[in-house]
Design a protein around this motif. Structure first.
Motif, mmCIF file in Angstrom:
data_model
loop_
_atom_site.group_PDB
_atom_site.id
_atom_site.type_symbol
_atom_site.label_atom_id
_atom_site.label_comp_id
_atom_site.label_asym_id
_atom_site.label_seq_id
_atom_site.Cartn_x
_atom_site.Cartn_y
_atom_site.Cartn_z
ATOM 1 N N ASP A 1 40.994 -3.070 24.150
ATOM 2 C CA ASP A 1 41.165 -2.970 22.780
ATOM 3 C C ASP A 1 40.653 -4.396 22.338
ATOM 4 O O ASP A 1 39.923 -4.463 21.221
ATOM 5 C CB ASP A 1 42.894 -3.046 22.310
ATOM 6 N N VAL B 1 42.393 4.394 23.310
ATOM 7 C CA VAL B 1 41.971 3.002 22.594
ATOM 8 C C VAL B 1 40.479 3.175 22.266
ATOM 9 O O VAL B 1 40.386 2.484 21.276
ATOM 10 C CB VAL B 1 42.112 1.958 23.985
ATOM 11 N N HIS C 1 48.455 -1.416 31.328
ATOM 12 C CA HIS C 1 48.427 -1.849 29.868
ATOM 13 C C HIS C 1 47.838 -3.000 29.479
ATOM 14 O O HIS C 1 47.386 -3.144 28.499
ATOM 15 C CB HIS C 1 50.050 -1.834 29.345
ATOM 16 N N GLU D 1 44.807 -3.443 26.763
ATOM 17 C CA GLU D 1 45.152 -4.736 25.775
ATOM 18 C C GLU D 1 43.751 -5.230 25.827
ATOM 19 O O GLU D 1 43.184 -5.468 24.794
ATOM 20 C CB GLU D 1 46.119 -5.536 26.120
ATOM 21 N N ARG D 2 43.127 -5.479 26.843
ATOM 22 C CA ARG D 2 41.713 -6.395 27.082
ATOM 23 C C ARG D 2 40.510 -5.438 26.442
ATOM 24 O O ARG D 2 39.819 -5.951 25.822
ATOM 25 C CB ARG D 2 41.442 -6.638 28.649
#
Length: 174
Positions: A69, A96, A62, A66-67
């Motif tokens: 994204d 993503v 996750h 996030e990175r």
């Protein structure tokens, strides 16, 4: 797909297949971000060569997404360096990319198992990278879900495959 459309690349393959080496080469060649799950685990204080709880790997995944994204939202391509051993992980990465209108490719590094085992044995001597216990490696191999034909896979089984891929993708990143 335009030249300005970012791409999310998901490195996929067995441990010690050469994914990280190739990911670094691609990131440097294309001048794009490299997101390494091993590096994230290291930041988090984990030794991925031994037993890391599945829940912790999930959290690391996750963090990587996030990175990714963040890069894609800024219009930048990125390579995610993981084994992507399970389809649901590749689908997570594809989702993503889709949220940002980015292209998505699974880069499957196909290295013969005997060559991987030779690399592991050599690493036991050189300690160039973190060792991987036999139990963890055997479990990894037995549970690995290779990409299905419906996935956007680029198969990289030889230096010629890599050269063709670099030539084809290079124009996208100039």
């Amino acid at each position: 797909m335009t030249r300005d459309t970012p791409i999310a690349y998901a490195m996929c393959g067995l441990a010690f297949s050469g994914k990280s080496t190739l990911a670094r080469r691609l990131a440097e060649t294309f001048s794009i971000a490299l997101i390494s799950l091993d590096a994230i685990n290291d930041e988090r204080g984990f030794d991925g060569g031994n037993v890391v709880d599945d829940d912790e790997w999930e959290r690391t995944s996750h963090i990587a997404m996030e990175r990714l994204d963040g890069h894609l939202s800024a219009g930048r391509s990125a390579i995610v360096d993981d084994t992507f051993a399970f389809r649901f992980l590749r689908e997570r990465c594809a989702a993503v990319a889709a949220r940002h209108g980015a292209d998505f490719r699974v880069l499957l590094v196909e290295t013969p198992l005997d060559e991987i085992q030779a690399r592991r044995r050599a690493n036991d001597v050189t300690r160039e990278r973190m060792a991987l216990s036999d139990a963890v490696f055997d479990d990894h191999v037995s549970r690995f879900q290779f990409p299905d034909p419906d996935e956007p896979v680029v198969r990289l089984a030889s230096p010629d495959d890599v050269a063709r891929f670099l030539a084809a993708e290079g124009a996208r990143h100039r």
